[in-house]
Design a protein around this motif. Structure first.
Motif, PDB file in Angstrom:
ATOM      1  N   ALA A  41       0.832  -1.212   0.000  1.00 18.10           N
ATOM      2  CA  ALA A  41       0.000   0.000   0.000  1.00 18.10           C
ATOM      3  C   ALA A  41       0.866   1.262   0.000  1.00 18.10           C
ATOM      4  O   ALA A  41       0.494   2.265  -0.606  1.00 18.10           O
ATOM      5  CB  ALA A  41      -0.945   0.003   1.193  1.00 18.10           C
ATOM      6  N   LEU A  42       2.023   1.195   0.650  1.00 15.42           N
ATOM      7  CA  LEU A  42       2.917   2.353   0.651  1.00 15.42           C
ATOM      8  C   LEU A  42       3.511   2.605  -0.736  1.00 15.42           C
ATOM      9  O   LEU A  42       3.798   3.725  -1.098  1.00 15.42           O
ATOM     10  CB  LEU A  42       4.048   2.150   1.665  1.00 15.42           C
ATOM     11  N   PHE A  43       3.701   1.546  -1.495  1.00 18.20           N
ATOM     12  CA  PHE A  43       4.275   1.684  -2.832  1.00 18.20           C
ATOM     13  C   PHE A  43       3.221   2.043  -3.878  1.00 18.20           C
ATOM     14  O   PHE A  43       3.511   2.718  -4.850  1.00 18.20           O
ATOM     15  CB  PHE A  43       4.982   0.395  -3.259  1.00 18.20           C
ATOM     16  N   SER A  44       2.003   1.590  -3.674  1.00 17.72           N
ATOM     17  CA  SER A  44       0.967   1.786  -4.690  1.00 17.72           C
ATOM     18  C   SER A  44       0.341   3.174  -4.649  1.00 17.72           C
ATOM     19  O   SER A  44      -0.214   3.627  -5.636  1.00 17.72           O
ATOM     20  CB  SER A  44      -0.129   0.723  -4.553  1.00 17.72           C
ATOM     21  N   SER A  45       0.428   3.837  -3.513  1.00 15.72           N
ATOM     22  CA  SER A  45      -0.194   5.151  -3.379  1.00 15.72           C
ATOM     23  C   SER A  45       0.863   6.247  -3.499  1.00 15.72           C
ATOM     24  O   SER A  45       1.893   6.202  -2.842  1.00 15.72           O
ATOM     25  CB  SER A  45      -0.890   5.272  -2.028  1.00 15.72           C
ATOM     26  N   LYS A  46       0.588   7.220  -4.323  1.00 17.53           N
ATOM     27  CA  LYS A  46       1.482   8.373  -4.471  1.00 17.53           C
ATOM     28  C   LYS A  46       0.981   9.550  -3.647  1.00 17.53           C
ATOM     29  O   LYS A  46       1.486  10.654  -3.748  1.00 17.53           O
ATOM     30  CB  LYS A  46       1.602   8.775  -5.950  1.00 17.53           C
ATOM     31  N   ARG A  47      -0.032   9.299  -2.830  1.00 24.11           N
ATOM     32  CA  ARG A  47      -0.625  10.339  -1.993  1.00 24.11           C
ATOM     33  C   ARG A  47      -0.813   9.761  -0.594  1.00 24.11           C
ATOM     34  O   ARG A  47      -1.646   8.888  -0.371  1.00 24.11           O
ATOM     35  CB  ARG A  47      -1.971  10.729  -2.609  1.00 24.11           C
ATOM     36  N   TRP A  48       0.022  10.216   0.321  1.00 24.26           N
ATOM     37  CA  TRP A  48      -0.069   9.777   1.709  1.00 24.26           C
ATOM     38  C   TRP A  48      -0.677  10.906   2.536  1.00 24.26           C
ATOM     39  O   TRP A  48      -0.595  12.074   2.179  1.00 24.26           O
ATOM     40  CB  TRP A  48       1.306   9.459   2.278  1.00 24.26           C
TER      41      TRP A  48
END
Length: 184
Positions: A41-48
């Protein structure tokens, strides 16, 4: 938190996936300790979305991620909004949230733990065994921890989350069917 970060409301489907541990290097990279051994999930999302330690649930900041990669026992990440080590150090302790909708699609017979929490569990005979309260990684297998009530008293049951005991997981129906008896 950094004043240059954009204040934002947490998405309704936000899931906490890690915590920023420290700065990494001098160019604004930072270390993230993921809550999962498989932090896709940390790699797939470009918006944290970040929350400072102790901040209210409504206080969050949006962080556009330029790059995230594995490094030793953590994740390291970079953002254009974090230009140097001082800015990265200011993020220390922040909780990292990602919208559930940006998680990668799970494969057949694969489930995100967050999707299983709250599901009702019944056995093959239709006897209600409880509701999934949490999951435990017990080494060779994952275990469902169920909250139930018996005779007006709160009880806890544990069911190994393995194919030998789990017959079906129906996410839309919010139900897990198992080969397990109440007195096990």
């Amino acid at each position: 938190m950094l004043p240059s970060l954009e204040a934002a409301e947490l998405p309704a489907d936000a899931i906490e996936v890690g915590r920023i541990a420290d700065a990494w290097g001098i160019k604004g990279w930072f270390k993230v300790l993921p809550h999962s051994a498989q932090p896709e999930a940390l790699f797939s999302s470009k918006r944290w979305f970040l929350q400072a330690p102790g901040a209210s649930a409504s206080t969050a900041f949006r962080l556009a991620i330029r790059e995230a990669k594995e490094h030793s026992d953590c994740i390291v990440a970079a953002s254009a909004d974090v230009p140097d080590r001082n800015a990265a150090e200011a993020l220390r302790g922040a909780r990292v949230f990602v919208p559930r909708s940006s998680f990668p699609t799970a494969g057949d017979d694969e489930y995100y733990w967050v999707d299983l929490i709250g599901l009702a569990v019944v056995n093959r005979e239709g006897v209600a065994l409880g509701t999934v309260r949490e999951l435990l990684a017990t080494g060779p297998q994952t275990t469902l921890v169920l909250a139930a009530e018996e005779g007006g008293k709160a009880i806890e049951r544990m069911v190994p989350f393995v194919s030998a005991f789990v017959d079906k997981v129906d996410l839309p129906g919010r139900l897990i069917t198992v080969d397990w008896q109440p007195d096990y």
